[in-house]
Design a protein around this motif. Structure first.
Motif, PDB file in Angstrom:
ATOM      1  N   ALA A 173      -4.068  22.585  -4.021  1.00  0.00           N
ATOM      2  CA  ALA A 173      -3.653  21.886  -2.801  1.00  0.00           C
ATOM      3  C   ALA A 173      -2.635  20.806  -3.127  1.00  0.00           C
ATOM      4  N   PHE A 174      -2.611  20.398  -4.402  1.00  0.00           N
ATOM      5  CA  PHE A 174      -1.619  19.403  -4.822  1.00  0.00           C
ATOM      6  C   PHE A 174      -0.202  19.894  -4.556  1.00  0.00           C
ATOM      7  N   VAL A 175       0.032  21.200  -4.672  1.00  0.00           N
ATOM      8  CA  VAL A 175       1.368  21.755  -4.426  1.00  0.00           C
ATOM      9  C   VAL A 175       1.802  21.472  -2.988  1.00  0.00           C
ATOM     10  N   TRP A 176       0.848  21.564  -2.056  1.00  0.00           N
ATOM     11  CA  TRP A 176       1.156  21.286  -0.648  1.00  0.00           C
ATOM     12  C   TRP A 176       1.378  19.794  -0.425  1.00  0.00           C
ATOM     13  N   ALA A 177       0.719  18.967  -1.232  1.00  0.00           N
ATOM     14  CA  ALA A 177       0.836  17.513  -1.061  1.00  0.00           C
ATOM     15  C   ALA A 177       2.055  16.938  -1.771  1.00  0.00           C
ATOM     16  N   TRP A 178       2.600  17.669  -2.733  1.00  0.00           N
ATOM     17  CA  TRP A 178       3.653  17.133  -3.599  1.00  0.00           C
ATOM     18  C   TRP A 178       4.873  16.600  -2.848  1.00  0.00           C
ATOM     19  N   PRO A 179       5.394  17.301  -1.830  1.00  0.00           N
ATOM     20  CA  PRO A 179       6.559  16.740  -1.106  1.00  0.00           C
ATOM     21  C   PRO A 179       6.286  15.362  -0.515  1.00  0.00           C
ATOM     22  N   ALA A 180       5.112  15.197   0.094  1.00  0.00           N
ATOM     23  CA  ALA A 180       4.766  13.888   0.664  1.00  0.00           C
ATOM     24  C   ALA A 180       4.616  12.853  -0.437  1.00  0.00           C
ATOM     25  N   GLN A 181       4.026  13.253  -1.567  1.00  0.00           N
ATOM     26  CA  GLN A 181       3.856  12.328  -2.679  1.00  0.00           C
ATOM     27  C   GLN A 181       5.212  11.840  -3.195  1.00  0.00           C
ATOM     28  N   CYS A 182       6.162  12.744  -3.310  1.00  0.00           N
ATOM     29  CA  CYS A 182       7.502  12.360  -3.780  1.00  0.00           C
ATOM     30  C   CYS A 182       8.131  11.355  -2.831  1.00  0.00           C
ATOM     31  N   PHE A 183       7.977  11.596  -1.529  1.00  0.00           N
ATOM     32  CA  PHE A 183       8.529  10.656  -0.554  1.00  0.00           C
ATOM     33  C   PHE A 183       7.865   9.294  -0.683  1.00  0.00           C
ATOM     34  N   LEU A 184       6.542   9.296  -0.872  1.00  0.00           N
ATOM     35  CA  LEU A 184       5.825   8.033  -1.005  1.00  0.00           C
ATOM     36  C   LEU A 184       6.310   7.248  -2.216  1.00  0.00           C
ATOM     37  N   TRP A 185       6.662   7.948  -3.292  1.00  0.00           N
ATOM     38  CA  TRP A 185       7.142   7.240  -4.481  1.00  0.00           C
ATOM     39  C   TRP A 185       8.485   6.565  -4.235  1.00  0.00           C
ATOM     40  N   THR A 186       9.295   7.112  -3.333  1.00  0.00           N
ATOM     41  CA  THR A 186      10.584   6.475  -3.063  1.00  0.00           C
ATOM     42  C   THR A 186      10.400   5.112  -2.395  1.00  0.00           C
ATOM     43  N   GLY A 187       9.206   4.875  -1.831  1.00  0.00           N
ATOM     44  CA  GLY A 187       8.925   3.565  -1.253  1.00  0.00           C
ATOM     45  C   GLY A 187       8.954   2.472  -2.299  1.00  0.00           C
ATOM     46  N   MET A 188       8.731   2.862  -3.549  1.00  0.00           N
ATOM     47  CA  MET A 188       8.792   1.891  -4.649  1.00  0.00           C
ATOM     48  C   MET A 188      10.214   1.359  -4.803  1.00  0.00           C
ATOM     49  N   TRP A 189      11.200   2.212  -4.524  1.00  0.00           N
ATOM     50  CA  TRP A 189      12.599   1.771  -4.632  1.00  0.00           C
ATOM     51  C   TRP A 189      12.893   0.688  -3.607  1.00  0.00           C
ATOM     52  N   ARG A 190      12.228   0.787  -2.448  1.00  0.00           N
ATOM     53  CA  ARG A 190      12.442  -0.210  -1.401  1.00  0.00           C
ATOM     54  C   ARG A 190      11.752  -1.522  -1.750  1.00  0.00           C
ATOM     55  N   ALA A 191      10.520  -1.409  -2.280  1.00  0.00           N
ATOM     56  CA  ALA A 191       9.764  -2.609  -2.629  1.00  0.00           C
ATOM     57  C   ALA A 191      10.289  -3.270  -3.897  1.00  0.00           C
ATOM     58  N   LEU A 192      10.684  -2.448  -4.855  1.00  0.00           N
ATOM     59  CA  LEU A 192      11.188  -2.955  -6.138  1.00  0.00           C
ATOM     60  C   LEU A 192      12.512  -2.258  -6.453  1.00  0.00           C
ATOM     61  N   PRO A 193      13.616  -2.755  -5.892  1.00  0.00           N
ATOM     62  CA  PRO A 193      14.914  -2.095  -6.066  1.00  0.00           C
ATOM     63  C   PRO A 193      15.310  -1.875  -7.528  1.00  0.00           C
ATOM     64  N   GLU A 194      14.811  -2.736  -8.426  1.00  0.00           N
ATOM     65  CA  GLU A 194      15.181  -2.595  -9.827  1.00  0.00           C
ATOM     66  C   GLU A 194      14.601  -1.330 -10.467  1.00  0.00           C
ATOM     67  N   THR A 195      13.621  -0.705  -9.794  1.00  0.00           N
ATOM     68  CA  THR A 195      13.038   0.522 -10.338  1.00  0.00           C
ATOM     69  C   THR A 195      13.806   1.765  -9.896  1.00  0.00           C
ATOM     70  N   ARG A 196      14.755   1.598  -8.995  1.00  0.00           N
ATOM     71  CA  ARG A 196      15.495   2.759  -8.493  1.00  0.00           C
ATOM     72  C   ARG A 196      16.291   3.393  -9.628  1.00  0.00           C
ATOM     73  N   PRO A 197      16.098   4.684  -9.879  1.00  0.00           N
ATOM     74  CA  PRO A 197      16.817   5.348 -10.986  1.00  0.00           C
ATOM     75  C   PRO A 197      18.297   5.491 -10.691  1.00  0.00           C
ATOM     76  N   GLU A 198      19.078   5.459 -11.743  1.00  0.00           N
ATOM     77  CA  GLU A 198      20.525   5.642 -11.623  1.00  0.00           C
ATOM     78  C   GLU A 198      20.907   6.933 -12.334  1.00  0.00           C
ATOM     79  N   GLY A 199      21.502   7.832 -11.598  1.00  0.00           N
ATOM     80  CA  GLY A 199      21.921   9.095 -12.184  1.00  0.00           C
ATOM     81  C   GLY A 199      20.837  10.149 -12.097  1.00  0.00           C
ATOM     82  N   ALA A 200      21.249  11.405 -12.296  1.00  0.00           N
ATOM     83  CA  ALA A 200      20.332  12.541 -12.168  1.00  0.00           C
ATOM     84  C   ALA A 200      19.225  12.498 -13.213  1.00  0.00           C
ATOM     85  N   GLY A 201      19.594  12.139 -14.448  1.00  0.00           N
ATOM     86  CA  GLY A 201      18.609  12.122 -15.525  1.00  0.00           C
ATOM     87  C   GLY A 201      17.471  11.153 -15.257  1.00  0.00           C
TER      88      GLY A 201
END
Length: 200
Positions: A46-74
């Motif tokens: 069931a994690f496979v079904w949840a994974w898209p939402a989980q990825c979106f939730l992790w992007t919230g970290m970029w909003r709360a802590l901009p310094e954690t936002r990755p730079e570049g594809a790698g």
């Protein structure tokens, strides 16, 4: 073989319906879960079904802590690989804890069913958490309002999990409270470890 480990859409729908029935206090919802050996292992998929939402939730970290936002594809790939690794840990750790609790509290026969229900609840809670996260991006609300909504949703998820587990345990309130607190604490520890890893 890999496809067999991912629940079908029908099984996902049936399992989520079972959760809704349990949350409404209907014991017959438990019959909608596949608690066979195959269903047990597939519930982790069931994690496979949840994974898209989980990825979106992790992007919230970029909003709360901009310094954690990755730079570049790698760096972006690394960010999501690390985040996904901790998500998998957060999916597997509860099963191990439930197994240990089952041995100590005499609930070993109920552990497989509890693991299956918990895994499917993890899918539902991921999408419940998606809504307040999306609200931060779409609605012009203050940080205080957003934080309040997130806390209320988080508390609601904990309450619903308790209701589901209590019903699965036949109304055993103390065991349900203990398991709920244990799951919450495990989630908080894993979240803290993941934030530390991603921020570093």
């Amino acid at each position: 073989m890999a496809g067999a480990l991912v629940p079908t859409r029908d099984e996902a729908g049936r399992s989520l319906a079972g959760l809704f029935y349990l949350m409404l206090g209907r014991k017959d919802g438990a019959r909608l879960f596949d608690v066979s050996a195959d269903g047990f292992w597939r519930s982790f998929g069931a994690f496979v079904w949840a994974w898209p939402a989980q990825c979106f939730l992790w992007t919230g970290m970029w909003r709360a802590l901009p310094e954690t936002r990755p730079e570049g594809a790698g760096e972006t790939v690394r960010f999501f690989l690390v985040a996904t690794s901790f998500d998998v840990l957060a999916w597997v750790a509860p099963a191990l804890l439930l197994y240990a609790v089952g041995q100590v509290m005499g609930l070993s026969r109920q552990v497989p069913g509890l693991v299956v229900v918990s895994n499917w609840f993890g899918l539902m809670s991921a999408y419940i958490g998606f809504f307040p996260a999306a609200l931060r991006y779409l609605a012009p609300l203050s940080e205080t309002a957003n934080a309040s909504i997130s806390v209320l949703v988080y508390l609601a998820v904990i309450w619903l999990y308790y209701r589901v587990i209590r019903l699965c345990l036949g109304g055993d309130t103390m065991s349900a409270i203990f398991i709920t607190v244990l799951m919450v604490m495990a989630g908080l520890v894993i979240s803290e470890l993941s934030f530390t890893a991603l921020a570093g």
